[in-house]
Design an enzyme around this catalytic site. Structure first.
Site, short mmCIF file in Angstrom:
data_model
loop_
_atom_site.label_atom_id
_atom_site.label_comp_id
_atom_site.label_asym_id
_atom_site.label_seq_id
_atom_site.Cartn_x
_atom_site.Cartn_y
_atom_site.Cartn_z
N LYS A 1 -3.12 8.49 2.99
CA LYS A 1 -4.36 8.30 3.77
C LYS A 1 -4.18 8.82 5.20
O LYS A 1 -5.14 9.31 5.82
CB LYS A 1 -4.78 6.82 3.79
CG LYS A 1 -5.25 6.28 2.45
CD LYS A 1 -6.51 6.97 1.96
CE LYS A 1 -7.13 6.27 0.76
NZ LYS A 1 -8.18 7.08 0.12
N TYR B 1 0.85 -1.21 0.00
CA TYR B 1 0.00 0.00 0.00
C TYR B 1 0.88 1.25 0.00
O TYR B 1 0.51 2.30 -0.51
CB TYR B 1 -0.95 -0.03 1.20
CG TYR B 1 -2.17 0.84 1.05
CD1 TYR B 1 -3.06 0.66 -0.02
CD2 TYR B 1 -2.45 1.86 1.95
CE1 TYR B 1 -4.18 1.46 -0.16
CE2 TYR B 1 -3.57 2.66 1.82
CZ TYR B 1 -4.43 2.45 0.76
OH TYR B 1 -5.54 3.26 0.61
P1 NAD Z 1 -12.47 3.60 -7.97
O1 NAD Z 1 -11.36 3.35 -8.92
O2 NAD Z 1 -13.81 3.11 -8.35
O3 NAD Z 1 -12.57 5.14 -7.59
C1 NAD Z 1 -11.45 5.98 -7.55
C2 NAD Z 1 -11.89 7.28 -8.19
O4 NAD Z 1 -10.87 8.28 -8.06
C3 NAD Z 1 -12.19 7.13 -9.68
O5 NAD Z 1 -13.50 7.54 -9.96
C4 NAD Z 1 -11.19 8.07 -10.33
O6 NAD Z 1 -11.68 8.69 -11.50
C5 NAD Z 1 -11.00 9.09 -9.21
N1 NAD Z 1 -9.82 9.94 -9.45
C6 NAD Z 1 -8.54 9.55 -9.66
N2 NAD Z 1 -7.79 10.64 -9.95
C7 NAD Z 1 -8.62 11.73 -9.89
C8 NAD Z 1 -8.45 13.11 -10.11
N3 NAD Z 1 -7.26 13.64 -10.46
N4 NAD Z 1 -9.52 13.92 -9.97
C9 NAD Z 1 -10.73 13.44 -9.64
N5 NAD Z 1 -10.96 12.12 -9.44
C10 NAD Z 1 -9.92 11.28 -9.57
O7 NAD Z 1 -11.96 2.92 -6.60
P2 NAD Z 1 -12.56 2.91 -5.13
O8 NAD Z 1 -11.92 1.75 -4.47
O9 NAD Z 1 -14.03 3.01 -5.17
O10 NAD Z 1 -11.92 4.21 -4.47
C11 NAD Z 1 -12.71 5.21 -3.84
C12 NAD Z 1 -12.05 5.65 -2.54
O11 NAD Z 1 -12.15 4.60 -1.59
C13 NAD Z 1 -10.56 5.96 -2.66
O12 NAD Z 1 -10.25 7.05 -1.82
C14 NAD Z 1 -9.93 4.70 -2.11
O13 NAD Z 1 -8.63 4.91 -1.62
C15 NAD Z 1 -10.90 4.40 -1.00
N6 NAD Z 1 -10.84 3.05 -0.44
C16 NAD Z 1 -10.90 1.97 -1.28
C17 NAD Z 1 -10.84 0.69 -0.72
C18 NAD Z 1 -10.88 -0.53 -1.60
O14 NAD Z 1 -10.46 -1.60 -1.16
N7 NAD Z 1 -11.39 -0.44 -2.82
C19 NAD Z 1 -10.75 0.52 0.67
C20 NAD Z 1 -10.70 1.66 1.48
C21 NAD Z 1 -10.75 2.93 0.91
#
Ligand code: NAD
Length: 264
Positions: free
Chosen positions: A171, A164
């Site tokens: 984060k 990570y």
């Molecule tokens: P996802 O890929 O569906 O979403 C990530 C989003 O970030 C995408 O829509 C992408 O377009 C956007 N993004 C990237 N660069 C950008 C920019 N410059 N401007 C605007 N938007 C931008 O993946 P996800 O897992 O749904 O991620 C959503 C959030 O949840 C993130 O913060 C991620 O770190 C967090 N998260 C994810 C997990 C997991 O296991 N999937 C766990 C905990 C937290």
């Protein structure tokens, strides 16, 4: 008898929100959007880059009365234009959901000490600083509305999760930003919280090396003995956006089947 997680289905009728981070149906942001829209909230969806425009527009049409706007958070003018357009269309904002993150794929493997300066900066700009930037842009629209801002974090902010790497540092900065922002905007009646979600298979997660073994570990070791879903994160988001959490700000709520408190 199974408990109805949403006993007052139109809890957010007449309220408005913006959701940053829908890329597709697997996105955690989409889980949040569904929960908020089902509760009656009118939503503005944003997308980063033309590549995502038609997909996000199509999804937004599933949520009644929603609008869809471009917002790459690395572009200051795009943030300003987006929030100006939301102001014109909605007249104000009751919530903001920040569910975006980015790190170069090569930074999400191997030794953290090999993180490049450029990789470090871009991960922090998109995944951490952007919360401050969009909060600032949303504030004028949230005046007198008791707004609620929610962002998405991960256990990698608190503990070392293999691969990570720089995203864990970003984060940690994001969670600290939640506390500082909550203190700033609390006197205006606005709240800021984070959800620390368990691992969920999404587009972003696909970039983390050995992600499957992380999923297996949660299924084996978390108290609930399973992984959580984007819908469950969405319902926690509904709680943090809605009136039932009105006394809560500056906190990080774990939605991870209890994994965060285990010692193994
Ligand atoms: P996802 O890929 O569906 O979403 C990530 C989003 O970030 C995408 O829509 C992408 O377009 C956007 N993004 C990237 N660069 C950008 C920019 N410059 N401007 C605007 N938007 C931008 O993946 P996800 O897992 O749904 O991620 C959503 C959030 O949840 C993130 O913060 C991620 O770190 C967090 N998260 C994810 C997990 C997991 O296991 N999937 C766990 C905990 C937290």
């Amino acid at each position: 008898m199974t408990q109805d997680p949403n006993p007052n289905p139109r809890l957010l009728e007449g309220k408005t929100g913006v959701i940053l981070g829908v890329a597709n149906k697997r996105s955690i942001a989409w889980g949040c959007a569904r929960s908020l829209a089902d509760a009656g909230m009118r939503l503005a969806f944003t997308y980063a880059g033309e590549r995502l425009e038609s997909a996000v527009k199509k999804l937004s049409e599933e949520c009644e009365g929603s609008i869809c706007l471009p917002c790459d958070v690395t572009k200051k003018e795009e943030i300003e234009d987006t929030f100006a357009a939301i102001g014109e269309e909605f007249g104000g904002l009751d919530s903001l959901v920040h569910a975006i993150a980015y790190a170069k794929r090569e930074e999400l493997q191997g030794d953290f000490f090999n993180t490049s300066k450029e990789g470090y900066m871009i991960a922090h700009e998109v995944s951490a600083y952007s919360l401050t930037a969009v909060t600032r842009a949303a504030l004028p629209l949230m005046e007198d509305r008791e707004g609620s801002i929610v962002t998405l974090s991960y256990i990698g902010a608190e503990r070392v999760v293999p691969n990570y790497n720089v995203m864990g540092i970003a984060k940690a900065a994001l969670e600290a930003s939640v506390r500082y922002l909550a203190n700033d905007v609390g006197p205006r009646g606005i709240r800021v919280n984070a959800i620390s979600a368990g691992p969920i298979r999404t587009l972003s997660a696909a970039g983390i090396r050995d992600f499957n073994s992380i999923l297996d570990q949660i299924a084996e070791k978390s108290p609930l003995r399973r992984n959580v879903t984007a819908e469950e994160v969405g319902d926690a988001c509904l709680f943090l956006v809605g009136p039932h959490s009105r006394g809560i700000t500056g906190t990080t709520l774990h939605v991870d089947g209890g994994y965060h408190m285990m010692g193994v």
